[in-house]
Scaffold this active site. Structure first.
Site: not given
Ligand code: IPE
Ligand code: MG
Length: 210
Positions: A2-4, A7, A15, A49-50, A53, A167, A173
């Site tokens: 998580d967090g890409n 970052w 993103r 679930e992704n 996006r 995580r 969580r």
């Molecule tokens: C994780 O990074 C990558 C995937 C779920 C594919 P996020 O895209 O969830 O990054 P944040 O949570 O918006 O920072």
């Molecule tokens: Mg995320």
């Protein structure tokens, strides 16, 4: 992983740049994990679930999975065997495009003789869905419904129980990842976003179980 997105945002980047850096970090971390003699590394690449996006972001992430599963020469050099867990490609609601399916199948086949670390990528994966599918199969085969029979019918029966679940990016969580397999697992939460999850971070996680 998580967090890409965060970052990237923190650096004024789109993103997609965060996802690209995240993919590069997988390649880096696999090397570190192999050097550290880890047997099994399982990464949550893309969840059931992704798909909601934005289309452009999903397309970018799919392309990165094609790239990741295409790192066959690198993985063979490291003696890494690739595996995948996720909703079966032939499920009625499966959405994985053919070119990603092909990349996954090829990576599994072309690394199948390797005897070192098993790198499992979860793609189009959901832990609850995996459990439903396992229960359904146990029922189909008229087997007794037991923890063992469910374990035997998970997507990847060879995947051992999780020792430590990590995580990233400050999320404290449980996610929909390896719900059944992680019973009893140690949990490591880190503020670091996935692209900056490095050797030191891996050591901190391993310290919980070694
Ligand atoms: C994780 O990074 C990558 C995937 C779920 C594919 P996020 O895209 O969830 O990054 P944040 O949570 O918006 O920072
Ligand atoms: Mg995320």
């Amino acid at each position: 992983m998580d967090g890409n997105g965060r970052w990237a945002a923190a650096r004024g980047l789109p993103r997609t740049a965060g996802h690209s850096e995240g993919e590069e970090n997988i390649a880096r971390l696999v090397r570190v994990a192999v050097r550290r003699d880890i047997g099994w590394l399982t990464l949550f690449g893309f969840s059931t679930e992704n798909w909601v996006r934005p289309r452009a972001e999903v397309r970018h992430i799919l392309g990165l999975h094609e790239k990741l599963f295409g790192r066959i020469a690198e993985l063979n050099d490291l003696n890494v065997r690739v595996q995948w867990i996720g909703r079966p490609f032939d499920a009625a609601d499966a959405r994985t495009p053919r070119y990603v399916q092909r990349a996954i199948r090829k990576a599994i086949a072309d690394t199948s003789a390797n005897t070192g670390m098993v790198l499992t990528i979860a793609f189009d994966y959901g832990g609850r869905r995996e459990l439903c599918d396992a229960v359904e199969r146990v029922r189909q085969w008229h087997l007794p419904m037991t923890p063992q029979s469910i374990t035997d019918h998970l997507y990847l029966a060879e995947l051992p129980p999780v020792d430590v679940m990590v995580r990233t990016s400050g999320e404290r969580r449980v996610s929909n990842f390896l719900l059944w397999q992680s019973a009893g697992a140690a949990m490591r939460f880190t503020e670091k976003a996935w692209p900056e999850f490095d050797e030191h971070e891996l050591e901190r996680a391993l310290a919980l179980v070694t």
